[in-house]
Motif scaffolding. Structure first.
Motif, PDB file in Angstrom:
ATOM      1  N   THR A 101      -4.675  18.516  19.802  1.00 10.85           N
ATOM      2  CA  THR A 101      -3.639  17.611  20.359  1.00 10.85           C
ATOM      3  C   THR A 101      -3.336  16.363  19.289  1.00 10.85           C
ATOM      4  O   THR A 101      -2.391  15.783  19.435  1.00 10.85           O
ATOM      5  CB  THR A 101      -3.912  16.747  21.727  1.00 10.85           C
ATOM      6  N   THR A 103      -2.206  14.304  16.095  1.00 12.95           N
ATOM      7  CA  THR A 103      -1.190  14.283  15.149  1.00 12.95           C
ATOM      8  C   THR A 103      -1.423  14.384  13.783  1.00 12.95           C
ATOM      9  O   THR A 103      -2.499  13.891  13.196  1.00 12.95           O
ATOM     10  CB  THR A 103      -0.282  13.114  15.372  1.00 12.95           C
TER      11      THR A 103
ATOM     12  N   SER B  30      -1.441  28.939  22.414  1.00 17.78           N
ATOM     13  CA  SER B  30      -0.903  27.579  21.646  1.00 17.78           C
ATOM     14  C   SER B  30      -1.211  26.472  22.538  1.00 17.78           C
ATOM     15  O   SER B  30      -0.930  26.305  23.878  1.00 17.78           O
ATOM     16  CB  SER B  30       0.530  27.447  21.056  1.00 17.78           C
ATOM     17  N   GLN B  31      -1.644  25.355  22.258  1.00 15.30           N
ATOM     18  CA  GLN B  31      -2.044  24.230  22.753  1.00 15.30           C
ATOM     19  C   GLN B  31      -1.325  23.009  22.924  1.00 15.30           C
ATOM     20  O   GLN B  31      -0.992  22.221  23.718  1.00 15.30           O
ATOM     21  CB  GLN B  31      -3.448  23.890  22.513  1.00 15.30           C
ATOM     22  N   SER B  32      -0.531  22.513  21.695  1.00 12.11           N
ATOM     23  CA  SER B  32       0.088  21.375  21.837  1.00 12.11           C
ATOM     24  C   SER B  32       1.426  21.817  20.796  1.00 12.11           C
ATOM     25  O   SER B  32       1.415  22.714  19.842  1.00 12.11           O
ATOM     26  CB  SER B  32      -0.670  20.103  21.092  1.00 12.11           C
ATOM     27  N   SER B  49       5.755  14.208  20.087  1.00 13.26           N
ATOM     28  CA  SER B  49       5.202  15.440  20.901  1.00 13.26           C
ATOM     29  C   SER B  49       5.931  16.015  22.064  1.00 13.26           C
ATOM     30  O   SER B  49       6.848  15.367  22.773  1.00 13.26           O
ATOM     31  CB  SER B  49       3.855  14.908  21.339  1.00 13.26           C
ATOM     32  N   TYR B  51       5.566  17.693  25.825  1.00 16.70           N
ATOM     33  CA  TYR B  51       4.600  17.720  27.111  1.00 16.70           C
ATOM     34  C   TYR B  51       5.429  18.577  28.215  1.00 16.70           C
ATOM     35  O   TYR B  51       6.587  18.707  28.231  1.00 16.70           O
ATOM     36  CB  TYR B  51       3.899  16.594  27.601  1.00 16.70           C
ATOM     37  N   ARG B  66       5.707  26.542  29.381  1.00 17.07           N
ATOM     38  CA  ARG B  66       4.783  27.267  29.001  1.00 17.07           C
ATOM     39  C   ARG B  66       4.868  28.829  29.353  1.00 17.07           C
ATOM     40  O   ARG B  66       4.464  29.718  28.814  1.00 17.07           O
ATOM     41  CB  ARG B  66       3.289  26.862  29.480  1.00 17.07           C
ATOM     42  N   ASN B  91       0.666  23.893  17.501  1.00 12.03           N
ATOM     43  CA  ASN B  91      -0.653  23.808  17.183  1.00 12.03           C
ATOM     44  C   ASN B  91      -1.395  24.654  17.834  1.00 12.03           C
ATOM     45  O   ASN B  91      -1.643  24.799  19.144  1.00 12.03           O
ATOM     46  CB  ASN B  91      -1.077  22.263  17.350  1.00 12.03           C
TER      47      ASN B  91
END
Lengths: 115, 112
Positions: A101, A103, B30-32, B49, B51, B66, B91
């Protein structure tokens, strides 16, 4: 605000020569990365580095490439024998954590031109 | 299928307009997720980011679905300074290794 720095900003070299690109990551960061971007193309992952060893590398990162953290501040990318197709922007990045998570902060890049 | 897919544009929109970008990703692990902005011949800079609950930062709103593996970015009241390439970034974190995978970017030009 702390930032990632890279030197030189532009490197011109002859095909077959060795180049070393230098990066100073943000001081409290522990995870380091190199990416490259060929002109007009997307940013591509090359390698990640933690605790003085490579964590992961892409298929681009072949035996011609190596990374090193020679001291407490610098992080280098070496290309042993440059090819024309190595011409690209090379970005260094660093992050504080590695939990999926955090950056990654990018340096301004080094433009490598291989003639 | 590309790992991260974006419409390359270009999007040319008048100042003050609302513009939306979409992105899809192929790796369900993929997580983020992030939107980065890249000015010509500069480094990528984190915009925000993304969410699952959706998040907003001023004129920018990001959404993540998702189930559909779909990410979006909405820019309201666009300004000339918003002209840039917008990069959808995923990511993938796996057994202690992580890497960012970038889309090709969507080029945006705001017209006065």
């Amino acid at each position: 605000e702390p930032e990632v720095t890279q030197t030189p900003s532009h490197q011109v070299t002859q095909m077959g020569q060795e180049v070393i690109l230098r990066c100073v990551p943000i001081s409290n960061h522990l995870y380091f990365y190199w990416y490259r971007q060929i002109l007009g193309q997307k940013v591509e992952f090359l390698v990640s580095f933690y605790n003085n060893e490579i964590s992961e590398k892409s298929e681009i990162f072949d035996d011609q490439f190596s990374v090193e953290r020679p001291d407490g501040s610098n992080f280098t990318l070496k290309i042993r024998s440059t090819k024309l197709e190595d011409s690209a922007m090379y970005f260094c990045a660093s992050s504080e954590y590695r939990d999926g998570t955090d950056t990654q902060y990018f340096g301004p890049g080094t433009r490598l031109t291989v003639l | 299928r590309k790992e991260v897919e974006q419409d390359p544009g270009p999007f040319n929109v008048p100042e003050g307009a609302t513009v939306a970008f979409n992105c899809t990703y192929s790796n369900s692990a993929s997580q983020s997720f992030f939107w980065y902005r890249q000015d010509c011949r500069k480094e990528p800079k984190l915009l925000m980011s993304v969410y699952s609950s959706g998040n907003e930062d001023g004129r920018f709103t990001a959404q993540l679905n998702r189930a559909s593996q779909y990410i979006s970015l909405l820019i309201r009241d666009s300004k000339l300074s918003d002209s840039a390439t917008y990069l959808c970034v995923v990511n993938t974190y796996n057994f202690g290794n992580e890497k960012l995978t970038f889309g090709t970017g969507t080029r945006l030009t705001i017209i006065p």
